[in-house]
Design an enzyme around this catalytic site. Structure first.
Site, mmCIF file in Angstrom:
data_model
loop_
_atom_site.group_PDB
_atom_site.id
_atom_site.type_symbol
_atom_site.label_atom_id
_atom_site.label_comp_id
_atom_site.label_asym_id
_atom_site.label_seq_id
_atom_site.Cartn_x
_atom_site.Cartn_y
_atom_site.Cartn_z
ATOM 1 C CE LYS A 1 35.925 38.645 46.547
ATOM 2 N NZ LYS A 1 36.671 39.065 46.583
ATOM 3 C CG ASN A 2 34.395 41.861 44.552
ATOM 4 O OD1 ASN A 2 35.251 41.524 46.026
ATOM 5 N ND2 ASN A 2 34.461 41.558 43.156
ATOM 6 N NE ARG B 1 44.207 40.236 39.893
ATOM 7 C CZ ARG B 1 43.011 39.689 40.811
ATOM 8 N NH1 ARG B 1 43.151 39.013 41.125
ATOM 9 N NH2 ARG B 1 42.017 40.985 41.596
ATOM 10 N N PRO B 2 49.860 43.185 38.628
ATOM 11 C CG PRO B 2 50.172 44.575 36.478
ATOM 12 C CD PRO B 2 49.201 43.039 37.243
ATOM 13 N NE ARG C 1 40.071 34.679 48.813
ATOM 14 C CZ ARG C 1 40.491 35.178 47.653
ATOM 15 N NH1 ARG C 1 41.740 34.533 46.705
ATOM 16 N NH2 ARG C 1 41.149 36.510 47.727
ATOM 17 N NE ARG D 1 44.609 43.158 42.337
ATOM 18 C CZ ARG D 1 45.684 43.536 42.243
ATOM 19 N NH1 ARG D 1 46.767 42.921 42.377
ATOM 20 N NH2 ARG D 1 46.491 44.401 41.716
ATOM 21 C CB CYS E 1 46.199 35.356 42.559
ATOM 22 S SG CYS E 1 45.301 36.098 41.192
ATOM 23 C CG ASP F 1 51.437 49.104 36.808
ATOM 24 O OD1 ASP F 1 50.149 48.307 36.637
ATOM 25 O OD2 ASP F 1 50.962 49.870 35.491
ATOM 26 C CG LEU F 2 47.304 51.117 36.151
ATOM 27 C CD1 LEU F 2 46.569 51.105 35.923
ATOM 28 C CD2 LEU F 2 48.359 51.837 35.191
ATOM 29 C CB VAL G 1 39.572 42.034 32.881
ATOM 30 C CG1 VAL G 1 39.778 42.897 34.283
ATOM 31 C CG2 VAL G 1 38.257 42.854 31.600
ATOM 32 C CG ASP H 1 34.388 39.671 39.544
ATOM 33 O OD1 ASP H 1 34.650 40.286 39.686
ATOM 34 O OD2 ASP H 1 36.182 39.360 38.937
#
Ligand code: EPZ
Length: 421
Positions: free
Chosen positions: A22-23, A123-124, A401, A94, A118, A126-127, A331, A309
């Site tokens: 998925k990722n 979950r910013p 999901r 996201r 979430c 900014d990077l 994390v 995960d």
């Protein structure tokens, strides 16, 4: 709302095939927005997040076609029409933020919703935004939407404060059609990043350093269509390995598992007493347990450290192991929501900020529980497989999901599990 009913089950036994990642599929689908041609992508799992990404691509004018049976996704972004998509759709996942780099690179402007947080954290992004700005984009936040534009992105040196998976992916994609060279330092090393780079190179990108913490992208004028196969899902594979250990006596073989991506998970399971054998057949991996697992300490870290995960799934294993295990989640700031649900099943877990102390018990007791996020749902299934009595898991939409027909696959391995509704 559908729910899973899991009755007391024997130790799992048999063979199960691991699906595509998925990722890896999500960023690769986003990257296909940069190609002026048809991209045929194989081993794309039939998951709700994938279908949402498909709708997002279509809302920006791309054409898509997905065949559930063959798990083949076709994306044709030869003609893109719009620079924005509606909030309700974008806010569903996201990973929608991964269209920022591709559209900025291809169209020079994009408007997309600022992702919210979430269950597992704020979950910013900014990077991601710092990377786009370094490549010359003008970025504004306007009524909840990020508006980014650049006549032409220019290559630059970017050094990530943290090896963020998504930020690494977004910046690689933005740099792909930028003018000049981009060097990205402190990149995330997850296998899904390498898969994205391999896909991009296969359609004409000029990228080197994939799999290392420094990736160099030389901008090209355009990308063509092509054909690509997604890597196996290491987290689905790890989840089945953990499920095989829920009760002593498990004996499960995985097909299409990439053991090179599973090293931290295999090492931890061996430390806890599981016997794992990498078979000669392609992607064949087998796991056996004779006794209850022994507790071990688990600390999540960016790859190649132990994957966050898999944290929830291992908490379920520690809950029925012998002894005490200490978990540290480095994390995400709020990824222990599953602990309270497991405690209702009789697990002995003490949480203090990012640390969880788990004292194993012989058996958990089945009861109604609620999945709070994707991996928490998987963990509750594992806890239920190690429990006496019947467990009912609500919030199955979270599971859908990231896991394709997990109930069917576990039934294949002897689990007494059915989905209602
Ligand atoms: C990806 O999320 C995965 N999702 C996640 O998997 C996975 O847990 C995560 O990487 C870490 O491995 C997809 O690939 C679609 P990050 P991502 O950016 O990219 C902070 C699952 O269950 N951060 O590496 O969002 C962030 O808050 C999902 O399949 C910033 O501070 O992860 C977090 O604490 C869950 N600023 C940490 O970095 C930023 O701009 C890791 O986030 C970006 C991130």
């Amino acid at each position: 709302m559908s729910r899973l009913i899991i009755e007391e089950s024997p130790p799992l036994a048999g063979r199960v095939r691991v699906g595509g990642s998925k990722n890896a599929a999500l960023p690769i689908m986003a990257a296909a927005l940069m190609a002026r041609g048809k991209c045929v992508i194989h081993d794309v799992p039939a998951l709700s997040d994938i279908f949402v990404m498909q709708n997002i691509i279509e809302s920006y004018g791309g054409a898509t076609e997905y065949d559930c049976k063959s798990e083949r996704m076709i994306i044709d972004a030869s003609e893109l029409g719009r620079h924005t998509a509606d909030y309700e759709l974008i806010s569903k996942i996201r990973a929608s933020f991964l269209i920022l780099g591709p559209l900025l690179s291809r169209l020079g402007e994009v408007k997309t919703a600022m992702p919210g947080g979430c269950a597992i954290g704020g979950r910013p992004v900014d990077l991601h935004l710092k990377g786009m700005a370094a490549l010359g984009a003008q970025i504004g936040l306007n009524h909840g939407y990020i508006e980014a534009s650049a006549a032409k992105l220019r290559g630059a040196e970017v050094h990530l404060d943290f090896p963020s998976v998504g930020a690494t992916e977004n910046i690689i994609m933005a740099a792909t059609l930028a003018k000049g060279r981009t060097i990205i330092g402190n990149c995330a090393l997850e296998p899904e990043i390498t898969d994205l780079c391999n896909f991009l190179v296969s359609i004409g990108a000029d990228i080197s350093g994939a799999g290392t913490d420094t990736i160099t992208v030389n901008g090209v004028d355009s990308l063509n269509g092509g054909e690509y196969r997604i890597i196996p899902d290491r987290i689905e594979a790890g989840t089945f390995l953990a499920a095989a250990c829920a009760r002593p006596g498990g004996d499960v073989s995985l097909e299409n598992a990439d053991t090179a991506h599973l090293r931290p998970v295999i090492a931890k399971l061996r430390e806890m007493g599981a016997q794992i054998e990498e078979k000669s057949g392609p992607g064949l991996l087998s796991i056996k347990t004779d006794d209850r697992l022994k507790a071990a300490d688990v600390k999540t870290l960016p790859y190649p450290g132990f994957p966050t995960d898999m944290q929830a799934q291992f908490m379920a294993l520690l809950a029925v192991s012998t002894g005490r295990g200490v978990m540290t989640e480095t994390v995400f700031e709020n990824r222990y929501m599953h602990a309270a649900e497991m405690s209702r099943m009789g697990a002995c877990i003490k949480i203090d900020s990012r640390t969880a102390v788990v004292d194993g018990v012989r058996n958990l007791a089945g009861c109604p529980v609620k999945a709070t996020d994707l991996r928490a749902g998987a963990a509750l299934i594992i806890a239920a497989l190690g429990a006496d009595g019947v467990t009912e898991i609500f919030g199955v939409h979270h599971l859908e999901r990231g896991y394709d027909r997990i109930d069917e696959k576990l039934r294949q391995l002897g689990a007494r599990i059915i989905k209602i509704g």
